[in-house]
Enzyme design. Structure first.
Site, short mmCIF file in Angstrom:
data_model
loop_
_atom_site.label_atom_id
_atom_site.label_comp_id
_atom_site.label_asym_id
_atom_site.label_seq_id
_atom_site.Cartn_x
_atom_site.Cartn_y
_atom_site.Cartn_z
N TRP A 149 0.83 -1.21 0.00
CA TRP A 149 0.00 0.00 0.00
C TRP A 149 0.86 1.25 0.00
CZ3 TRP A 149 -4.12 -1.63 -1.93
CH2 TRP A 149 -4.70 -2.82 -1.54
N ASP A 207 -2.01 6.70 6.15
CA ASP A 207 -2.99 5.72 5.70
C ASP A 207 -3.28 4.80 6.88
OD1 ASP A 207 -4.43 3.64 4.62
OD2 ASP A 207 -3.00 3.16 3.02
N LYS A 230 -12.05 -2.20 6.39
CA LYS A 230 -11.22 -3.07 7.23
C LYS A 230 -11.73 -3.05 8.67
CE LYS A 230 -8.51 -3.72 3.66
NZ LYS A 230 -7.62 -2.69 3.23
C1 LIG Z 1 -6.96 -2.24 1.90
C2 LIG Z 1 -5.97 -1.13 2.02
C3 LIG Z 1 -5.88 -0.10 1.06
C4 LIG Z 1 -6.73 -0.08 -0.20
O1 LIG Z 1 -8.01 0.31 0.08
P1 LIG Z 1 -9.12 0.51 -1.07
O2 LIG Z 1 -10.23 1.12 -0.30
O3 LIG Z 1 -9.41 -0.86 -1.61
O4 LIG Z 1 -8.56 1.40 -2.10
C5 LIG Z 1 -4.98 0.91 1.27
N1 LIG Z 1 -4.20 0.93 2.37
C6 LIG Z 1 -4.25 -0.04 3.31
C7 LIG Z 1 -3.35 0.03 4.49
C8 LIG Z 1 -5.14 -1.10 3.16
O5 LIG Z 1 -5.20 -2.07 4.07
#
Ligand SMILES: *Cc1c(COP(=O)(O)O)cnc(C)c1O
Length: 354
Positions: free
Chosen positions: A101, A168, A192
């Site tokens: 990511w 993030d 998540k």
């Molecule tokens: C799942 C995830 C993403 C991607 O998320 P999307 O909503 O599918 O774009 C980005 N960063 C982290 C840390 C993730 O776990």
């Protein structure tokens, strides 16, 4: 058989949240209509948005200098939107590469300015969090991925710097208290640890905005969504409502400090077993182990028993613990809604398996 949901994302939600979410599909807020068929301009939904924004601030301890937005496009769209809005051409932003990511965030930010990758743990398949790097004081921001969903690593302290952090937090948002002063922006895909797929929570400090000269398309400009309180266009009504239900549940549980304790206890149960049991070994460096995604493999000499363990899990209602293909082995995702009871069942299976 009762199922235990260890999927990495979309992932487990609290049972009372699912019940209330199901109820709202049938009838919402005494309107005699489903939440799926009402106007996003209705006063009932305006109240949802307002409460969701206020509760986000309350749970995370964000001051009035932060704006809270519920956007679409996933965390993946924030990889470019953050740089597009915060970083001018010719300016430098710093990134730490802790896996898939982060790598994607770096690639997208490069469209908008100078990107300096200060450190990376790629040399050992991202099984640790790099530390001890210099952070240039003139950097516009430092981008981190607080929890690395795929590799099972997590920051347990922030690097020492005055540079605002853009983070993030997709896979550990609301799992523990944060020091809000350190952040210029936080973003998290909902699916998540918060709600269903379809909305992305974005928190941005107002003084980070309005400082770039480029033209930004209307829908990609944070200020558009700030001015219209996340309802410039039709927002993802239902995902936002389910996120609010989760936030109310978090408050009932005692907020995110109580969640942290709950998550630490669950992590200890699982990691103690991984360390004790000669059949298994963890894949992440001990000091950087994630409390959200617990990654492990069969220990040396026992590699041939992976399929049998997976079979045992399936037979006992343990769902979704297959590791990401880039790490292999197993990954038990233990988000907020995961109970100690479910962790206990997995731990017992591991014990019996050996
Ligand atoms: C799942 C995830 C993403 C991607 O998320 P999307 O909503 O599918 O774009 C980005 N960063 C982290 C840390 C993730 O776990």
């Amino acid at each position: 058989m009762k199922k235990h949901n260890f999927f990495a994302g979309p992932a487990i939600l609290p049972a009372p949240v699912l019940e209330q979410a199901a109820e709202a599909v049938k009838e919402f807020a005494g309107m005699g209509l489903s939440i799926l068929e009402i106007s996003h301009r209705s006063k009932q939904f305006a109240a949802v948005l307002e409460e969701a924004q206020a509760t986000t601030k309350e749970l995370l301890g964000l001051g009035d200098d932060f704006e809270v937005l519920f956007l679409t496009g996933g965390a993946s769209s924030q990889f470019f939107m953050s740089a597009m809005n915060l970083l001018d051409q010719g300016e430098t932003a710093c990134y730490v590469d802790t896996g898939t990511w982060s790598t994607k965030a770096i690639k997208e930010a490069k469209h908008f300015g100078n990107i300096e990758v200060l450190a990376s743990s790629k040399d050992s398949n991202f099984n640790y969090i790099p530390k001890g790097y210099e952070i240039p004081a003139n950097a516009k921001y430092l981008h981190l991925t607080s929890n690395n969903t795929i590799y099972g690593t997590q920051y347990h302290s922030l690097p020492d710097t005055n540079v605002p952090i853009v983070c993030d937090m997709s896979s550990d948002i609301f799992s523990r208290p944060i020091n809000a002063d350190r952040y210029g922006m936080i973003y998290a895909g909902a699916q998540k640890n918060l709600g269903p797929a379809g909305t992305t929570l974005v928190m941005v400090r107002k003084d980070m905005l309005g400082k770039v000269n480029r033209e930004i398309p209307t829908m990609l400009d944070y200020n558009t969504h700030i001015k219209k309180a996340s309802a410039f266009n039709t927002p993802p009504v239902y995902p936002i409502y389910v996120c609010l239900l989760t936030m109310r549940w978090l408050k009932e549980q005692g907020g995110i400090a109580a969640m942290q304790k709950h998550n630490e206890e669950k992590g200890a149960m699982l990691y103690n077993e991984i360390d004790r049991n000669p059949m298994f070994k963890g894949t992440a460096a001990k000091e950087d182990r994630s409390l959200m995604n617990v990654t492990f493999v069969m220990n040396d000499g026992h590699e041939d028993k992976a399929d049998a363990f997976m079979q045992t899990c399936q037979e006992n209602g343990i769902m979704g613990i297959k590791g990401h293909r880039s790490v292999g082995g197993f990954r038990a995702s233990t988000y907020n809604a995961m109970s100690k009871e479910s962790i206990g069942i997995l731990v017992d299976l591991m014990k019996n398996f050996s």
